[in-house]
Motif scaffolding. Structure first.
Motif, PDB file in Angstrom:
ATOM      1  N   SER A   3       2.673   5.565  12.711  1.00  0.00           N
ATOM      2  CA  SER A   3       3.500   5.136  11.586  1.00  0.00           C
ATOM      3  C   SER A   3       2.603   4.663  10.451  1.00  0.00           C
ATOM      4  O   SER A   3       1.492   4.195  10.669  1.00  0.00           O
ATOM      5  CB  SER A   3       4.450   4.018  12.015  1.00  0.00           C
ATOM      6  OG  SER A   3       3.700   2.888  12.400  1.00  0.00           O
ATOM      7  N   GLU A   4       3.120   4.802   9.247  1.00  0.00           N
ATOM      8  CA  GLU A   4       2.368   4.375   8.079  1.00  0.00           C
ATOM      9  C   GLU A   4       2.254   2.862   8.075  1.00  0.00           C
ATOM     10  O   GLU A   4       3.184   2.151   8.417  1.00  0.00           O
ATOM     11  CB  GLU A   4       3.078   4.798   6.797  1.00  0.00           C
ATOM     12  CG  GLU A   4       2.842   6.214   6.391  1.00  0.00           C
ATOM     13  CD  GLU A   4       3.454   6.485   5.027  1.00  0.00           C
ATOM     14  OE1 GLU A   4       2.680   6.725   4.092  1.00  0.00           O
ATOM     15  OE2 GLU A   4       4.685   6.445   4.927  1.00  0.00           O
ATOM     16  N   SER A   5       1.093   2.359   7.652  1.00  0.00           N
ATOM     17  CA  SER A   5       0.936   0.921   7.543  1.00  0.00           C
ATOM     18  C   SER A   5       1.685   0.417   6.321  1.00  0.00           C
ATOM     19  O   SER A   5       2.065   1.174   5.432  1.00  0.00           O
ATOM     20  CB  SER A   5      -0.544   0.557   7.436  1.00  0.00           C
ATOM     21  OG  SER A   5      -1.048   0.929   6.165  1.00  0.00           O
ATOM     22  N   THR A   6       1.886  -0.879   6.280  1.00  0.00           N
ATOM     23  CA  THR A   6       2.590  -1.497   5.162  1.00  0.00           C
ATOM     24  C   THR A   6       1.890  -1.207   3.848  1.00  0.00           C
ATOM     25  O   THR A   6       2.527  -0.855   2.855  1.00  0.00           O
ATOM     26  CB  THR A   6       2.689  -3.018   5.393  1.00  0.00           C
ATOM     27  OG1 THR A   6       3.392  -3.248   6.604  1.00  0.00           O
ATOM     28  CG2 THR A   6       3.412  -3.703   4.259  1.00  0.00           C
ATOM     29  N   SER A   7       0.571  -1.330   3.831  1.00  0.00           N
ATOM     30  CA  SER A   7      -0.159  -1.094   2.573  1.00  0.00           C
ATOM     31  C   SER A   7      -0.089   0.373   2.160  1.00  0.00           C
ATOM     32  O   SER A   7      -0.043   0.676   0.968  1.00  0.00           O
ATOM     33  CB  SER A   7      -1.610  -1.548   2.688  1.00  0.00           C
ATOM     34  OG  SER A   7      -2.299  -0.803   3.659  1.00  0.00           O
ATOM     35  N   ASP A   8      -0.045   1.297   3.128  1.00  0.00           N
ATOM     36  CA  ASP A   8       0.100   2.723   2.805  1.00  0.00           C
ATOM     37  C   ASP A   8       1.459   2.996   2.169  1.00  0.00           C
ATOM     38  O   ASP A   8       1.551   3.724   1.183  1.00  0.00           O
ATOM     39  CB  ASP A   8      -0.059   3.594   4.050  1.00  0.00           C
ATOM     40  CG  ASP A   8      -1.486   3.655   4.568  1.00  0.00           C
ATOM     41  OD1 ASP A   8      -2.409   3.310   3.812  1.00  0.00           O
ATOM     42  OD2 ASP A   8      -1.658   4.060   5.732  1.00  0.00           O
ATOM     43  N   LYS A   9       2.503   2.400   2.736  1.00  0.00           N
ATOM     44  CA  LYS A   9       3.843   2.602   2.191  1.00  0.00           C
ATOM     45  C   LYS A   9       3.932   2.026   0.783  1.00  0.00           C
ATOM     46  O   LYS A   9       4.498   2.651  -0.110  1.00  0.00           O
ATOM     47  CB  LYS A   9       4.884   1.934   3.086  1.00  0.00           C
ATOM     48  CG  LYS A   9       5.104   2.639   4.398  1.00  0.00           C
ATOM     49  CD  LYS A   9       6.123   1.910   5.234  1.00  0.00           C
ATOM     50  CE  LYS A   9       6.247   2.528   6.610  1.00  0.00           C
ATOM     51  NZ  LYS A   9       7.195   1.795   7.448  1.00  0.00           N
ATOM     52  N   ARG A  10       3.374   0.816   0.606  1.00  0.00           N
ATOM     53  CA  ARG A  10       3.399   0.183  -0.714  1.00  0.00           C
ATOM     54  C   ARG A  10       2.655   1.052  -1.723  1.00  0.00           C
ATOM     55  O   ARG A  10       3.139   1.295  -2.840  1.00  0.00           O
ATOM     56  CB  ARG A  10       2.774  -1.209  -0.649  1.00  0.00           C
ATOM     57  CG  ARG A  10       2.806  -1.941  -1.987  1.00  0.00           C
ATOM     58  CD  ARG A  10       2.257  -3.352  -1.887  1.00  0.00           C
ATOM     59  NE  ARG A  10       3.161  -4.180  -1.087  1.00  0.00           N
ATOM     60  CZ  ARG A  10       2.839  -4.781   0.048  1.00  0.00           C
ATOM     61  NH1 ARG A  10       1.623  -4.675   0.534  1.00  0.00           N
ATOM     62  NH2 ARG A  10       3.719  -5.498   0.699  1.00  0.00           N
ATOM     63  N   GLN A  11       1.487   1.544  -1.326  1.00  0.00           N
ATOM     64  CA  GLN A  11       0.692   2.378  -2.223  1.00  0.00           C
ATOM     65  C   GLN A  11       1.422   3.678  -2.560  1.00  0.00           C
ATOM     66  O   GLN A  11       1.386   4.127  -3.710  1.00  0.00           O
ATOM     67  CB  GLN A  11      -0.667   2.683  -1.597  1.00  0.00           C
ATOM     68  CG  GLN A  11      -1.609   3.398  -2.539  1.00  0.00           C
ATOM     69  CD  GLN A  11      -2.988   3.605  -1.929  1.00  0.00           C
ATOM     70  OE1 GLN A  11      -3.133   3.678  -0.705  1.00  0.00           O
ATOM     71  NE2 GLN A  11      -3.985   3.708  -2.765  1.00  0.00           N
ATOM     72  N   ASP A  12       2.097   4.274  -1.591  1.00  0.00           N
ATOM     73  CA  ASP A  12       2.863   5.500  -1.849  1.00  0.00           C
ATOM     74  C   ASP A  12       3.951   5.260  -2.900  1.00  0.00           C
ATOM     75  O   ASP A  12       4.130   6.074  -3.811  1.00  0.00           O
ATOM     76  CB  ASP A  12       3.499   6.027  -0.556  1.00  0.00           C
ATOM     77  CG  ASP A  12       2.481   6.622   0.401  1.00  0.00           C
ATOM     78  OD1 ASP A  12       1.329   6.870  -0.012  1.00  0.00           O
ATOM     79  OD2 ASP A  12       2.855   6.825   1.578  1.00  0.00           O
TER      80      ASP A  12
END
Length: 65
Positions: A3-12
């Motif tokens: 699963s995508e990390s929180t920071s990856d989702k935020r950056q996306d």
């Protein structure tokens, strides 16, 4: 599948918002104000979602007994 990390989702979401704002600027410069407005609303939605990624304050605070 990880699963995508929180920071990856935020950056996306932040990248999507930046892209949409740029496209909105281009539409506005071309006189397509309706399209620009729609793109701005989509970008604002991504900005809101970027801020909502991760635990919220109310989920972290434990109620007192």
């Amino acid at each position: 599948m990880r699963s995508e990390s929180t920071s990856d989702k935020r950056q996306d979401h932040e990248l999507a918002a930046r892209d949409l704002f740029e496209r909105a600027r281009q539409c506005a410069e071309a006189g397509q104000t309706s399209d620009a407005g729609s793109l701005i609303l989509k970008a604002l939605s991504h900005e809101r979602r970027a801020g909502a990624v991760g635990p919220q304050v109310m989920q972290i605070i434990k109620p007192r007994s």
